[in-house]
Design a protein around this motif. Structure first.
Motif, mmCIF file in Angstrom:
data_model
loop_
_atom_site.group_PDB
_atom_site.id
_atom_site.type_symbol
_atom_site.label_atom_id
_atom_site.label_comp_id
_atom_site.label_asym_id
_atom_site.label_seq_id
_atom_site.Cartn_x
_atom_site.Cartn_y
_atom_site.Cartn_z
ATOM 1 N N VAL A 1 35.545 44.685 51.350
ATOM 2 C CA VAL A 1 34.734 44.047 50.312
ATOM 3 C C VAL A 1 34.597 45.005 49.133
ATOM 4 O O VAL A 1 34.192 46.158 49.296
ATOM 5 N N LEU A 2 34.926 44.515 47.948
ATOM 6 C CA LEU A 2 34.766 45.279 46.714
ATOM 7 C C LEU A 2 33.540 44.752 45.985
ATOM 8 O O LEU A 2 33.494 43.583 45.599
ATOM 9 N N LEU A 3 32.551 45.604 45.808
ATOM 10 C CA LEU A 3 31.294 45.170 45.207
ATOM 11 C C LEU A 3 31.277 45.341 43.695
ATOM 12 O O LEU A 3 30.276 45.069 43.055
ATOM 13 N N GLY A 4 32.392 45.784 43.138
ATOM 14 C CA GLY A 4 32.415 46.040 41.701
ATOM 15 C C GLY A 4 32.877 44.875 40.852
ATOM 16 O O GLY A 4 32.981 44.998 39.631
ATOM 17 N N GLY A 5 33.158 43.731 41.464
ATOM 18 C CA GLY A 5 33.532 42.552 40.699
ATOM 19 C C GLY A 5 34.916 42.609 40.078
ATOM 20 O O GLY A 5 35.097 42.222 38.923
ATOM 21 N N ILE A 6 35.935 43.082 40.822
ATOM 22 C CA ILE A 6 37.306 43.109 40.309
ATOM 23 C C ILE A 6 37.903 41.722 40.436
ATOM 24 O O ILE A 6 37.757 41.053 41.462
ATOM 25 N N ALA A 7 38.594 41.279 39.398
ATOM 26 C CA ALA A 7 39.137 39.917 39.360
ATOM 27 C C ALA A 7 40.238 39.741 40.402
ATOM 28 O O ALA A 7 40.981 40.677 40.722
ATOM 29 N N ASP A 8 40.351 38.501 40.910
ATOM 30 C CA ASP A 8 41.409 38.217 41.876
ATOM 31 C C ASP A 8 42.769 38.336 41.199
ATOM 32 O O ASP A 8 42.924 38.093 39.995
ATOM 33 N N GLY A 9 43.766 38.747 41.989
ATOM 34 C CA GLY A 9 45.112 38.964 41.470
ATOM 35 C C GLY A 9 45.362 40.379 40.993
ATOM 36 O O GLY A 9 46.510 40.768 40.782
#
Length: 229
Positions: A102-110
C-alpha cells in the motif's frame, strides 16, 4: 557455481566413505541450508512495479508473503539524486489473494515504482543466486546437518557383540558430531545469523531534559553545539 558443483562440495566436506547418506538426503540438506541462508542473508532484488488502479503495488515476482520486506521504493525513477518514498508511506497488507504493498502517498495508477525488497535465494539446475563468497559456507551448513545425521546413526546402532566394534561405533559418532560442529562454526563465521526478534538493545539514547519542573534552566555547563536560550 551450479547445483552439481555444490553437491560435489558437500560430498567433499562430509566424505561419507561408508555411503550411509543417500543422494536424496544430501539434496534435502542442501535445500534446508539454502532456506536457513535466505533467513540469515536474504537476497536483495530490485524490480520495477506498476501502480494498480487502487494506487497500490502488487507483490513483485519473487516476493514471499511470510518473509519478504520492502527495503526502499524509488519514485519518480531516474531523478538524481534518487528520490525515495518515505518508509512511513509504505505498508504491506495481507489479502486473500496475497500481499498488497500500500502506497499512502497518492501515486497515480499506471506509474512505475522501482522497488527494492528481500527474497529467498535459489539453488537449482540453471539458477544460483548465492554469492560466490558464501557458497562454501552454505555447503558447510548442509554438511553440518549430514554429519549430525551420521553421528546419530552410529550412536543409535545396536551395540555389536565384539567390544572393539562397540568402541569403534562410539568413536565414529563422536568424530561425526565434532565434524558437524566444525562445519556449523565455519558457516556462522562467514555468514553469521539473522538477528533475533527477541533481541532488544541494552540501552537507548534519549535527549537530556534541560529545564526543571518550573520551566527554568537547569544548572548545566553549556555543551558545544547546543543552542543557547
Amino acid at each position: 557455481m551450479s547445483l552439481a558443483d555444490v553437491q560435489s562440495l558437500v560430498d567433499d566436506l562430509v566424505r561419507d566413505t561408508d555411503q550411509v547418506i543417500t543422494s536424496s538426503q544430501r539434496d534435502t540438506a542442501i535445500a534446508n541450508a539454502v532456506l536457513r541462508y535466505s533467513a540469515d542473508a536474504p537476497r536483495r532484488v530490485v524490480e520495477d512495479v506498476v501502480v494498480d488502479s487502487g494506487g497500490n503495488l502488487p507483490a513483485p515476482s519473487f516476493w514471499l508473503d511470510d518473509s519478504s520486506r520492502v527495503l526502499r521504493a524509488e519514485y519518480p525513477i531516474g531523478v538524481r539524486p534518487a528520490s525515495y518514498i518515505p518508509g512511513e508511506l509504505i505498508d504491506t497488507v495481507a489479502t486473500p489473494a496475497g500481499v498488497t504493498i500500500v502506497l499512502l502517498g497518492g501515486i497515480a495508477d499506471g506509474e512505475t515504482v522501482r522497488l527494492a525488497y528481500t527474497a529467498a535465494h535459489a539453488l537449482e539446475v540453471g539458477t544460483d543466486t548465492i554469492p560466490a563468497q558464501h557458497r562454501r559456507a552454505v555447503a558447510a551448513l548442509a554438511g553440518s546437518d549430514l554429519c549430525g545425521q551420521l553421528a546419530a546413526q552410529y550412536s543409535n546402532e545396536s551395540a555389536p557383540t565384539i567390544s572393539a566394534d562397540t568402541v569403534d561405533h562410539k568413536g565414529k559418532s563422536d568424530r561425526w558430531r565434532a565434524r558437524s560442529r566444525d562445519l556449523m562454526a565455519e558457516y556462522t563465521r562467514v555468514v553469521g545469523s539473522a538477528p533475533s526478534e527477541r533481541t532488544k538493545p541494552a540501552s537507548v539514547d534519549v535527549p537530556l531534559v534541560r529545564t526543571d519542573s518550573l520551566g527554568g534552566r537547569r544548572l548545566f555547563h553549556p555543551t558545544t553545539g547546543w543552542p543557547r536560550t
